[in-house]
Design a protein around this motif. Structure first.
Motif, PDB file in Angstrom:
ATOM      1  N   SER A  11      13.610  43.065  -5.068  1.00  0.00           N
ATOM      2  CA  SER A  11      14.268  42.191  -6.044  1.00  0.00           C
ATOM      3  C   SER A  11      14.938  41.006  -5.345  1.00  0.00           C
ATOM      4  O   SER A  11      14.921  39.884  -5.851  1.00  0.00           O
ATOM      5  CB  SER A  11      15.312  42.983  -6.836  1.00  0.00           C
ATOM      6  OG  SER A  11      14.695  44.005  -7.583  1.00  0.00           O
ATOM      7  N   TYR A  12      15.507  41.261  -4.180  1.00  0.00           N
ATOM      8  CA  TYR A  12      16.159  40.191  -3.419  1.00  0.00           C
ATOM      9  C   TYR A  12      15.126  39.169  -2.945  1.00  0.00           C
ATOM     10  O   TYR A  12      15.356  37.961  -3.031  1.00  0.00           O
ATOM     11  CB  TYR A  12      16.898  40.804  -2.231  1.00  0.00           C
ATOM     12  CG  TYR A  12      17.849  39.862  -1.537  1.00  0.00           C
ATOM     13  CD1 TYR A  12      18.992  39.407  -2.171  1.00  0.00           C
ATOM     14  CD2 TYR A  12      17.594  39.432  -0.239  1.00  0.00           C
ATOM     15  CE1 TYR A  12      19.869  38.543  -1.543  1.00  0.00           C
ATOM     16  CE2 TYR A  12      18.472  38.578   0.410  1.00  0.00           C
ATOM     17  CZ  TYR A  12      19.603  38.141  -0.242  1.00  0.00           C
ATOM     18  OH  TYR A  12      20.471  37.279   0.391  1.00  0.00           O
ATOM     19  N   GLY A  13      13.984  39.647  -2.461  1.00  0.00           N
ATOM     20  CA  GLY A  13      12.916  38.743  -2.045  1.00  0.00           C
ATOM     21  C   GLY A  13      12.386  37.921  -3.202  1.00  0.00           C
ATOM     22  O   GLY A  13      12.061  36.737  -3.043  1.00  0.00           O
ATOM     23  N   THR A  14      12.305  38.525  -4.392  1.00  0.00           N
ATOM     24  CA  THR A  14      11.865  37.793  -5.578  1.00  0.00           C
ATOM     25  C   THR A  14      12.865  36.705  -5.958  1.00  0.00           C
ATOM     26  O   THR A  14      12.479  35.608  -6.372  1.00  0.00           O
ATOM     27  CB  THR A  14      11.668  38.763  -6.755  1.00  0.00           C
ATOM     28  OG1 THR A  14      10.790  39.809  -6.369  1.00  0.00           O
ATOM     29  CG2 THR A  14      11.081  38.039  -7.958  1.00  0.00           C
ATOM     30  N   ALA A  15      14.147  36.995  -5.813  1.00  0.00           N
ATOM     31  CA  ALA A  15      15.179  35.989  -6.111  1.00  0.00           C
ATOM     32  C   ALA A  15      15.041  34.781  -5.190  1.00  0.00           C
ATOM     33  O   ALA A  15      15.196  33.632  -5.626  1.00  0.00           O
ATOM     34  CB  ALA A  15      16.568  36.616  -5.977  1.00  0.00           C
ATOM     35  N   ILE A  16      14.723  35.023  -3.927  1.00  0.00           N
ATOM     36  CA  ILE A  16      14.516  33.914  -2.986  1.00  0.00           C
ATOM     37  C   ILE A  16      13.307  33.089  -3.409  1.00  0.00           C
ATOM     38  O   ILE A  16      13.325  31.850  -3.371  1.00  0.00           O
ATOM     39  CB  ILE A  16      14.331  34.452  -1.558  1.00  0.00           C
ATOM     40  CG1 ILE A  16      15.564  35.244  -1.127  1.00  0.00           C
ATOM     41  CG2 ILE A  16      14.070  33.319  -0.580  1.00  0.00           C
ATOM     42  CD1 ILE A  16      15.374  36.018   0.159  1.00  0.00           C
ATOM     43  N   SER A  17      12.243  33.765  -3.835  1.00  0.00           N
ATOM     44  CA  SER A  17      11.039  33.061  -4.291  1.00  0.00           C
ATOM     45  C   SER A  17      11.321  32.202  -5.517  1.00  0.00           C
ATOM     46  O   SER A  17      10.835  31.070  -5.620  1.00  0.00           O
ATOM     47  CB  SER A  17       9.944  34.086  -4.606  1.00  0.00           C
ATOM     48  OG  SER A  17       8.787  33.458  -5.106  1.00  0.00           O
ATOM     49  N   ILE A  18      12.110  32.725  -6.450  1.00  0.00           N
ATOM     50  CA  ILE A  18      12.480  31.945  -7.639  1.00  0.00           C
ATOM     51  C   ILE A  18      13.292  30.720  -7.238  1.00  0.00           C
ATOM     52  O   ILE A  18      13.088  29.620  -7.769  1.00  0.00           O
ATOM     53  CB  ILE A  18      13.266  32.822  -8.632  1.00  0.00           C
ATOM     54  CG1 ILE A  18      12.359  33.907  -9.225  1.00  0.00           C
ATOM     55  CG2 ILE A  18      13.875  31.972  -9.745  1.00  0.00           C
ATOM     56  CD1 ILE A  18      13.072  34.855 -10.154  1.00  0.00           C
ATOM     57  N   PHE A  19      14.219  30.893  -6.306  1.00  0.00           N
ATOM     58  CA  PHE A  19      15.019  29.761  -5.827  1.00  0.00           C
ATOM     59  C   PHE A  19      14.099  28.680  -5.261  1.00  0.00           C
ATOM     60  O   PHE A  19      14.264  27.485  -5.574  1.00  0.00           O
ATOM     61  CB  PHE A  19      15.998  30.236  -4.758  1.00  0.00           C
ATOM     62  CG  PHE A  19      16.750  29.118  -4.084  1.00  0.00           C
ATOM     63  CD1 PHE A  19      17.868  28.559  -4.684  1.00  0.00           C
ATOM     64  CD2 PHE A  19      16.330  28.609  -2.861  1.00  0.00           C
ATOM     65  CE1 PHE A  19      18.555  27.526  -4.080  1.00  0.00           C
ATOM     66  CE2 PHE A  19      17.009  27.578  -2.240  1.00  0.00           C
ATOM     67  CZ  PHE A  19      18.130  27.028  -2.849  1.00  0.00           C
ATOM     68  N   ASN A  20      13.124  29.065  -4.435  1.00  0.00           N
ATOM     69  CA  ASN A  20      12.185  28.096  -3.871  1.00  0.00           C
ATOM     70  C   ASN A  20      11.425  27.350  -4.961  1.00  0.00           C
ATOM     71  O   ASN A  20      11.268  26.121  -4.908  1.00  0.00           O
ATOM     72  CB  ASN A  20      11.182  28.806  -2.953  1.00  0.00           C
ATOM     73  CG  ASN A  20      11.792  29.207  -1.629  1.00  0.00           C
ATOM     74  OD1 ASN A  20      12.899  28.810  -1.308  1.00  0.00           O
ATOM     75  ND2 ASN A  20      11.074  30.002  -0.864  1.00  0.00           N
TER      76      ASN A  20
END
Length: 326
Positions: free
Chosen positions: A293-302
């Motif tokens: 979930s944390y990695g997905t949040a970073i992807s959304i930010f990008n």
């Protein structure tokens, strides 16, 4: 008076219906005329839909405490907790700094060198030499970053590296410099490597733009006594303007999505503070630690930042230069 108003309103509705009918008929007429082009583009539309839009449902993971052993609907929903954790992590801002620094360096030098190289190559009159230089310059594009990283590492090595040997032979330095072990050199090494690898490939696009310039402009300028430099400045460069702006806008949209291959292959533990970019941060603190979930949040930010940058750059260039991609 009321009758006249009703008639006018009826005429407006009829005109609107007629206009919509013509638009619909015009579309299907155009579709029938260009049906083969639409059919040729259909596989690419399907591919983009399957691999670019269908996976977007996975963004919901960023609002969950995702566990692989549970079904999607049995996950614990945590709202914006992942984003709060992200923005409170100092390593995130360090990765963001490195990403933006290398992106801006790549944007500046990755545009200047190909444009200048294309203009200078266009001025070469010997076709054999011109084609040879162009072929040699774009060959590195087809070399993987694994090989390029090996070449760069060996060239900068303290044990027989060509760069250190050359600097010592010219008496610029007295002893070899450990380029790959010093963080302050890392951004420059990555940028120089990327420019060397991709400059020739980018030049092809600019040479194609130069080919489309009307040759009568050059003939008229020569009659007026303009030299080659003035022709390059007043004819060649303005003729490339649209291509340069379109590619620049697209590159600005990818400022925070520069990948991780270069940094991963050229980096090491001694330069982590300068080599870790957002994609590497997502890999290290997201996937490797099972924090999906944390990695997905970073992807959304990008993705969100990329969209904002793209629309901002497009709007600025549209207002100032009347050139845009949308």
């Amino acid at each position: 008076m009321e009758s006249t108003t009703k008639q006018a309103s009826s005429r407006k509705r009829d005109r609107a219906a007629s206009l919509n009918s013509r638009k619909t008929g015009g579309f299907w007429k155009l579709f029938k005329q260009q049906r083969y082009l639409y059919l040729m583009s259909l596989p690419f539309v399907i591919w983009a839909f399957i691999f670019s839009y269908v996976p977007l449902w996975g963004w919901l993971m960023a609002f969950q405490e995702y566990k692989p052993n549970r079904s999607f609907f049995d996950q614990k929903w945590v709202g914006f907790d992942q984003f709060i954790t992200l923005f409170q992590d100092q390593q995130f801002y360090l990765a963001l700094r490195n990403t933006l620094a290398m992106s801006f360096l790549g944007l500046i030098f990755g545009f200047i060198f190909p444009v200048v190289f294309a203009i200078l190559l266009n001025e070469v009159r010997g076709m054999v030499f011109k084609r040879t230089v162009q072929t040699v310059s774009y060959l590195p594009h087809f070399v993987s970053w694994v090989v390029v990283a090996g070449i760069v590492t060996k060239a900068l090595s303290t044990d027989g590296g060509v760069v250190n040997e050359l600097l010592m032979s010219l008496h610029i330095i007295n002893q070899p410099i450990q380029f790959m072990a010093q963080g302050q050199w890392f951004w420059g090494i990555v940028t120089a490597s990327d420019v060397w690898k991709e400059m020739g490939w980018s030049t092809i696009i600019y040479l194609a733009a130069i080919t489309g310039i009307d040759q009568e402009q050059y003939e008229a300028s020569r009659v007026d006594g303009a030299g080659r430099f003035r022709q390059m400045w007043h004819i060649t460069l303005p003729g490339m303007r649209t291509t340069i702006i379109v590619l620049l806008i697209m590159s600005i949209g990818h400022l925070v999505s520069i990948g991780f291959e270069k940094q991963f292959l050229l980096g090491n533990n001694l330069v982590t503070d300068y080599s870790q970019v957002l994609d590497l941060y997502a890999l290290k603190y997201g996937l490797e630690m099972n924090r999906y979930s944390y990695g997905t949040a970073i992807s959304i930010f990008n993705s969100v930042i990329s969209i904002i940058l793209l629309f901002t750059a497009n709007g600025i260039f549209k207002r100032t230069t009347k050139e845009s991609i949308m």
